[in-house]
Design a protein around this motif. Structure first.
Motif, short mmCIF file in Angstrom:
data_model
loop_
_atom_site.label_atom_id
_atom_site.label_comp_id
_atom_site.label_asym_id
_atom_site.label_seq_id
_atom_site.Cartn_x
_atom_site.Cartn_y
_atom_site.Cartn_z
N THR A 5 0.85 -1.19 0.00
CA THR A 5 0.00 0.00 0.00
C THR A 5 0.89 1.24 0.00
O THR A 5 1.83 1.34 0.78
CB THR A 5 -0.92 0.00 1.23
OG1 THR A 5 -1.76 -1.16 1.17
CG2 THR A 5 -1.79 1.24 1.28
N THR A 12 -4.74 6.76 -1.68
CA THR A 12 -4.20 5.48 -1.22
C THR A 12 -4.15 4.56 -2.43
O THR A 12 -5.14 4.39 -3.13
CB THR A 12 -5.10 4.86 -0.13
OG1 THR A 12 -5.14 5.75 0.99
CG2 THR A 12 -4.57 3.51 0.32
N ARG A 14 -3.70 0.79 -3.32
CA ARG A 14 -3.76 -0.49 -2.65
C ARG A 14 -3.93 -1.60 -3.68
O ARG A 14 -4.23 -1.36 -4.84
CB ARG A 14 -4.89 -0.51 -1.63
CG ARG A 14 -6.27 -0.37 -2.26
CD ARG A 14 -7.25 -1.32 -1.59
NE ARG A 14 -8.60 -1.15 -2.06
CZ ARG A 14 -9.12 -1.81 -3.09
NH1 ARG A 14 -8.42 -2.65 -3.80
NH2 ARG A 14 -10.38 -1.63 -3.43
N ARG A 68 -7.43 5.16 -4.76
CA ARG A 68 -8.64 5.57 -4.04
C ARG A 68 -8.39 6.88 -3.31
O ARG A 68 -7.29 7.11 -2.81
CB ARG A 68 -9.02 4.47 -3.06
CG ARG A 68 -9.17 3.12 -3.79
CD ARG A 68 -9.46 1.98 -2.86
NE ARG A 68 -10.85 1.73 -2.63
CZ ARG A 68 -11.69 1.17 -3.49
NH1 ARG A 68 -11.28 0.84 -4.68
NH2 ARG A 68 -12.94 0.95 -3.17
N THR A 70 -8.30 8.84 -0.28
CA THR A 70 -8.11 8.39 1.09
C THR A 70 -9.27 8.81 2.00
O THR A 70 -9.74 8.01 2.81
CB THR A 70 -6.78 8.91 1.65
OG1 THR A 70 -5.72 8.44 0.79
CG2 THR A 70 -6.54 8.43 3.07
N ASP A 73 -12.46 6.63 0.56
CA ASP A 73 -12.22 5.32 -0.05
C ASP A 73 -12.92 5.16 -1.40
O ASP A 73 -13.28 4.07 -1.80
CB ASP A 73 -12.62 4.18 0.91
CG ASP A 73 -11.98 2.86 0.50
OD1 ASP A 73 -10.81 2.87 0.07
OD2 ASP A 73 -12.66 1.82 0.57
#
Length: 173
Positions: A5, A12, A14, A68, A70, A73
Motif C-alpha cells: 500500500t 491510497t 492499494r 482511491r 483516502t 475510499d
C-alpha cells in the motif's frame, strides 16, 4: 506477491481486488475513456482484465494499484507499473475513471508509483507508452517530466509513442 500500500497527500494506492470490478467495468464500458487501453470491453472481458492486472504482480513482482481517495475510499482509477510480454521495457501506466478526470489524480498516483519503482525496485528509468491521439495522457506524462522519445509498434495496439521519464538521478531516489 501482494501489492504494498502506498499513500500520497490525497490518495491510497492499494492492491486490486474483486471490489474493483464495478468501477473497472464502467470504465471499460466507455469507448471514449477506454479506447487507448484496450476498450471498450463487456463485463466478462473487464473481469479478465482485472485478473490480468492482479496476476501481473505474481508474474513480475510489480504491477498496478487501485487508486482511491483516502478521505472517502472512493475508487478513482488504476495506476502503476506494467511490463507484459512484448513491451520494450517497464512502463508507468494510468487510467482514471470518468467521474474523477481533471483532479490531478493521475500524476499524483503515477509519481508515487515511479518513486516505488526507483526507490524500492531499483529501476533507473521508466517509460509510458502513449497513443499520439491521447492528449490527456500526454499531459500527465509532461507533468511527470517525461518527454517523447520515439515511436514503438505495440503488438496489440499498433503504433504508439515512447515517453521517457526522468532518470532516478534527476527525480531523486
Amino acid at each position: 506477491m501482494i501489492a504494498p500500500t502506498l499513500t500520497t497527500d490525497r490518495l491510497t494506492l492499494r492492491a486490486l481486488s474483486d471490489t474493483d470490478i464495478a468501477p473497472l467495468t464502467a470504465f471499460y464500458g466507455s469507448e471514449e475513456h477506454s479506447r487507448f487501453v484496450g476498450g471498450p470491453m463487456d463485463p466478462v472481458m473487464a473481469w479478465r482484465a482485472l485478473a490480468k492486472e492482479i496476476g501481473h504482480w505474481t508474474l513480475k513482482g510489480f504491477g498496478r494499484w487501485s487508486v482511491r481517495r483516502t478521505a472517502c475510499d472512493t475508487p478513482v482509477g488504476i495506476v502503476g507499473l506494467w511490463e507484459p510480454f512484448g513491451w520494450p521495457e517497464p512502463e508507468i501506466g494510468w487510467y482514471i475513471y470518468t467521474d474523477h478526470i481533471g483532479h490531478g489524480y493521475a500524476p499524483e498516483a503515477a509519481r508515487a508509483a515511479r518513486d516505488y519503482a526507483y526507490q524500492t525496485l531499483g529501476w533507473t528509468t521508466a517509460i509510458s507508452l502513449i497513443d499520439d491521439a491521447n492528449s490527456a495522457s500526454q499531459s500527465v506524462a509532461t507533468k511527470l517530466g517525461a518527454s517523447p522519445e520515439g515511436p514503438f509498434d505495440l503488438p496489440i495496439f499498433g503504433k504508439t509513442m515512447i515517453w521517457r521519464h526522468p532518470s532516478v538521478e534527476k527525480v531523486g531516489g
